[in-house]
Design a protein around this motif. Sequence first.
Motif, mmCIF file in Angstrom:
data_model
loop_
_atom_site.group_PDB
_atom_site.id
_atom_site.type_symbol
_atom_site.label_atom_id
_atom_site.label_comp_id
_atom_site.label_asym_id
_atom_site.label_seq_id
_atom_site.Cartn_x
_atom_site.Cartn_y
_atom_site.Cartn_z
ATOM 1 N N PRO A 596 -17.623 -9.574 -54.150
ATOM 2 C CA PRO A 596 -16.964 -10.547 -54.788
ATOM 3 C C PRO A 596 -17.571 -10.067 -56.190
ATOM 4 N N GLY A 597 -16.653 -9.651 -57.333
ATOM 5 C CA GLY A 597 -17.657 -9.462 -58.628
ATOM 6 C C GLY A 597 -17.852 -7.690 -59.101
ATOM 7 N N LEU A 598 -17.327 -6.866 -58.135
ATOM 8 C CA LEU A 598 -17.772 -4.946 -58.459
ATOM 9 C C LEU A 598 -16.985 -5.043 -59.402
ATOM 10 N N SER A 599 -17.524 -3.545 -60.637
ATOM 11 C CA SER A 599 -16.856 -3.211 -60.626
ATOM 12 C C SER A 599 -15.497 -2.593 -60.473
ATOM 13 N N PRO A 600 -14.223 -2.656 -60.976
ATOM 14 C CA PRO A 600 -13.298 -1.821 -60.586
ATOM 15 C C PRO A 600 -13.011 -0.125 -59.975
ATOM 16 N N TRP A 601 -13.798 0.442 -60.963
ATOM 17 C CA TRP A 601 -13.441 1.593 -60.739
ATOM 18 C C TRP A 601 -13.776 2.579 -59.854
ATOM 19 N N PRO A 602 -15.133 2.179 -58.920
ATOM 20 C CA PRO A 602 -15.270 2.644 -57.846
ATOM 21 C C PRO A 602 -14.045 2.579 -56.747
ATOM 22 N N THR A 603 -13.736 1.629 -56.957
ATOM 23 C CA THR A 603 -12.432 1.077 -55.545
ATOM 24 C C THR A 603 -11.229 1.775 -55.763
ATOM 25 N N ALA A 674 -6.282 -9.317 -49.813
ATOM 26 C CA ALA A 674 -7.790 -9.744 -50.002
ATOM 27 C C ALA A 674 -8.142 -10.750 -48.552
ATOM 28 N N LEU A 675 -7.187 -11.355 -47.943
ATOM 29 C CA LEU A 675 -8.095 -11.981 -46.976
ATOM 30 C C LEU A 675 -7.609 -11.999 -45.580
ATOM 31 N N LEU A 676 -6.295 -11.041 -45.392
ATOM 32 C CA LEU A 676 -5.885 -10.632 -44.736
ATOM 33 C C LEU A 676 -6.767 -8.968 -44.287
ATOM 34 N N ARG A 677 -7.355 -8.538 -45.259
ATOM 35 C CA ARG A 677 -9.125 -7.401 -44.598
ATOM 36 C C ARG A 677 -10.252 -8.742 -44.146
ATOM 37 N N LEU A 678 -10.195 -10.394 -43.963
ATOM 38 C CA LEU A 678 -10.800 -10.884 -43.706
ATOM 39 C C LEU A 678 -10.691 -11.973 -41.881
ATOM 40 N N LEU A 679 -9.390 -11.261 -41.895
ATOM 41 C CA LEU A 679 -8.653 -12.432 -40.815
ATOM 42 C C LEU A 679 -9.781 -11.971 -39.856
ATOM 43 N N PRO A 680 -9.461 -10.316 -39.614
ATOM 44 C CA PRO A 680 -10.100 -9.856 -38.573
ATOM 45 C C PRO A 680 -12.074 -10.432 -38.097
ATOM 46 N N ALA A 681 -12.478 -10.788 -39.419
ATOM 47 C CA ALA A 681 -13.691 -10.874 -39.612
ATOM 48 C C ALA A 681 -14.485 -12.473 -38.419
ATOM 49 N N PRO A 682 -15.422 -12.260 -37.537
ATOM 50 C CA PRO A 682 -15.025 -13.940 -37.397
ATOM 51 C C PRO A 682 -15.487 -14.736 -38.272
ATOM 52 N N MET A 683 -14.910 -15.367 -38.954
ATOM 53 C CA MET A 683 -15.642 -16.223 -39.561
ATOM 54 C C MET A 683 -14.225 -17.121 -39.639
ATOM 55 N N THR A 684 -14.710 -18.782 -40.132
ATOM 56 C CA THR A 684 -13.643 -19.558 -39.472
ATOM 57 C C THR A 684 -13.089 -19.642 -41.094
ATOM 58 N N ARG A 693 -14.964 -18.115 -52.772
ATOM 59 C CA ARG A 693 -15.603 -19.152 -53.962
ATOM 60 C C ARG A 693 -13.949 -19.688 -54.120
ATOM 61 N N VAL A 694 -13.332 -20.401 -53.509
ATOM 62 C CA VAL A 694 -11.771 -20.934 -53.188
ATOM 63 C C VAL A 694 -11.975 -22.186 -52.520
ATOM 64 N N SER A 695 -11.220 -22.877 -52.864
ATOM 65 C CA SER A 695 -10.154 -23.763 -51.939
ATOM 66 C C SER A 695 -10.313 -23.613 -50.201
ATOM 67 N N ILE A 699 -6.935 -21.126 -49.219
ATOM 68 C CA ILE A 699 -6.825 -19.851 -47.994
ATOM 69 C C ILE A 699 -5.751 -20.980 -47.111
ATOM 70 N N LYS A 700 -5.410 -21.750 -47.061
ATOM 71 C CA LYS A 700 -4.596 -21.903 -45.644
ATOM 72 C C LYS A 700 -3.443 -21.792 -46.619
ATOM 73 N N THR A 701 -3.754 -21.672 -47.430
ATOM 74 C CA THR A 701 -2.104 -21.509 -48.287
ATOM 75 C C THR A 701 -1.694 -20.362 -47.800
ATOM 76 N N GLN A 702 -2.893 -19.470 -48.700
ATOM 77 C CA GLN A 702 -2.286 -17.995 -48.637
ATOM 78 C C GLN A 702 -2.319 -17.465 -47.015
ATOM 79 N N THR A 703 -3.478 -17.929 -45.549
ATOM 80 C CA THR A 703 -3.125 -17.624 -45.106
ATOM 81 C C THR A 703 -1.748 -18.065 -44.106
ATOM 82 N N ARG A 704 -1.091 -18.893 -44.512
ATOM 83 C CA ARG A 704 0.312 -19.673 -43.874
ATOM 84 C C ARG A 704 1.488 -18.753 -45.033
#
Length: 729
Positions: A596-603, A674-684, A693-695, A699-704
């Motif tokens: 998080p927090g990178l300059s948006p332009w290279p992206t 952004a959350l969808l891209r993290l769902l395949p990762a082995p993270m709870t 850096r959110v509550s 995350i649960k609301t966005q996942t639903r």
Amino acid sequence: MQPEWAGRPKLLAALNHAAAARLVTVIAPAGYGKSTLLALWHADPGRRRALAVLAVDTRDNDPVLLWSGILAALTAAAPGPQWAAVARLLRQTNPDIDTAVLPAMCAALASQAATTGLCLALDDCHLLTEPACHRQLAAFIAALPANCQLLVASRRNPPLRLARLRASGRLLEIGSGELRFGADDAAWLATTASAGTDLPADTAHALIEASEGWPVAVHLAARAMRHHADTTTVLAQLTARHGHLDDYITEEILDGLSREQAVALARTTVLERLTTGLAHAVAGDDLPDLDARHPNGLLLVPLDATGEWFRHHHLIQHALRRRLHRDEPHMLASLHRRAAAWLRTQDRTEDAIEHSLTAGDTATAITSIACAYMAAINTGRRATVRAWLDRLGNDTVAASAPAAITAAWVAAVSGDRPAVEHWLRIAEHCGHQGPLPDGTASVPSAAALVRAVFGFGGLKPMTEAAQIAVEQETDPTSPWYAMARTALGCAHYLNDESPAAIEPLRRATASHAATPMIRTLATGVLALAQHHLGQHEQAATTAAAAQQLAEHFGLQHAPQANMAYIAQAAVAAHQGKRDRARALLEQVLALRRRIPGLSPWPTLCALTQLAELQLNTGDHVGAAACITEARALFDELPDPHSPPLILLDRLDRHPRRPQRATRQATTLTAQEHALLRLLPAPMTLRQIAAHRRVSLNTIKTQTRAIYRKLGAANRAAAVTTARRHGLIP
């Protein structure tokens, strides 16, 4: 190792036969010999595994410092090329500890374990209070390869979820009960300490009763018996001090020292780590001889193999520090100033900062921080810089332009855009005249560099800021000279003004003062500008040079090197190597999405280039996902008519078949993408919340919402559906 501290055969045997344990915990209060046990095991000829020891301190609550220290300890214990990849990852501006550093470290450990086992020991682990460090250690333990283990020595149980390891028999626990001396231990120790005089059994039992088996008290009492023919005198003194053993310890340690030596020794307790030179600079010439390699009764603990750096035993330090606060409270600030001054002469600026802050010497601390912050940020330790600023306090930072500029940089690399402008405006109104301690030419130039490098305000302010910085940073020997010209070249390229980008980028790449990251970035953008101008052979050569720089400096996974790989992708696409181009761009985007927090332009550059490539190969679904993601980034920028957005509009109008997946992509919000891209990762979900850096509830609301929009019943189904429709790789 002092000879009277040798022994503890039962504990050493337990450690040597615990190869199956993934985790060893040594938990006991101060004075129970935890560090001594580690030193004994290190010297034990019966040890069957390599032993790497890191003495943790409070600074290791910065995860990058913690894992850098762990890497240094592992490298010292088991030298070899297997650690090189981990070192490169930790040198990045924003090291990804969870998904890059830890897997690489475990892979290196597996390579090492194939030849010999290894134990990593973390001493004083109670000083780690940062939840991210605890989470990473828990993940590290879970991923440890066979024949490797972690040992944690601490005053309290670490939050590492021990129940499963305990149930599976993969946990060895050593506590105060095991560390406490018995009568036989006391008798042997007293005999050793008194040069061979046997201790009667009843005296040994009395000694254990008086000390309650506390090893450091037993040791000091045994040492005192050297000078007392009547052991009952020592026992009476020890018993009389029961409940006030630190007073007893102080008297025993200072026994035989002059008053001046005692005062000087107490002064050294302002130091968490010592060398002889530093100790004398702080305490004066009356200091007694300090050498952790030889017995002198001071219970010094070596911190390196040579004994150059050492520390007081914690219990001794606590007792002597109480004496210092009682006898010389007026000297405390002065002692810390002396320490800071000596450390600065040794180029140990970060250690000096800690002492300046403790001394309340804010002016010196701010100057030192302004000189050190960029090196810390460039190696991913923004948490360290933030901790310095927190200790100064917002009011102090707001009263100093150099401190406010530092705060703006920390906010920028953290992605806190409102805070960036807040601190820059404060810096601009501080009335500071002339150059800053970090070497920038002026406050306007320093503020312009932050705005130009990150471009959070859009392309027009980015370009204007870069021009201001170029006008002011005129010294080719300054690293800010190259940074200013790189920022201007980038702004021109993004504005579709490639001819104007060439000259500043060439100047930046030719600068010998440019940092590796800036030089690599400038070379990558220069290649893109050449490609845009149709100079394809030159672009291919320059892009290859940019990649070589990234690899030479170990920046392959650093965000600042992304433009080198975006340039390589542009060259590959032009040469018809579309699969390679796509792979390079997806690699860039995967990295940038994790941080998080990178300059948006290279992206945005990577997304638009990948969308164009996908449209040209008929992957309309993938292109739609890239365009949606890019538009979400543009929504946060005040640039409604910038060239990249115009390109997106053109790509969006590209003829294609309407598809259900396209509609799915466009209904997901930027946060959901952004959350969808993290769902395949082995993270709870809890780990994802901490990462973003959110509550957890957010995350649960966005996942639903993601499940509902994709028609998925659970996380696995959502990932499968998203991949089938090209929403994620």
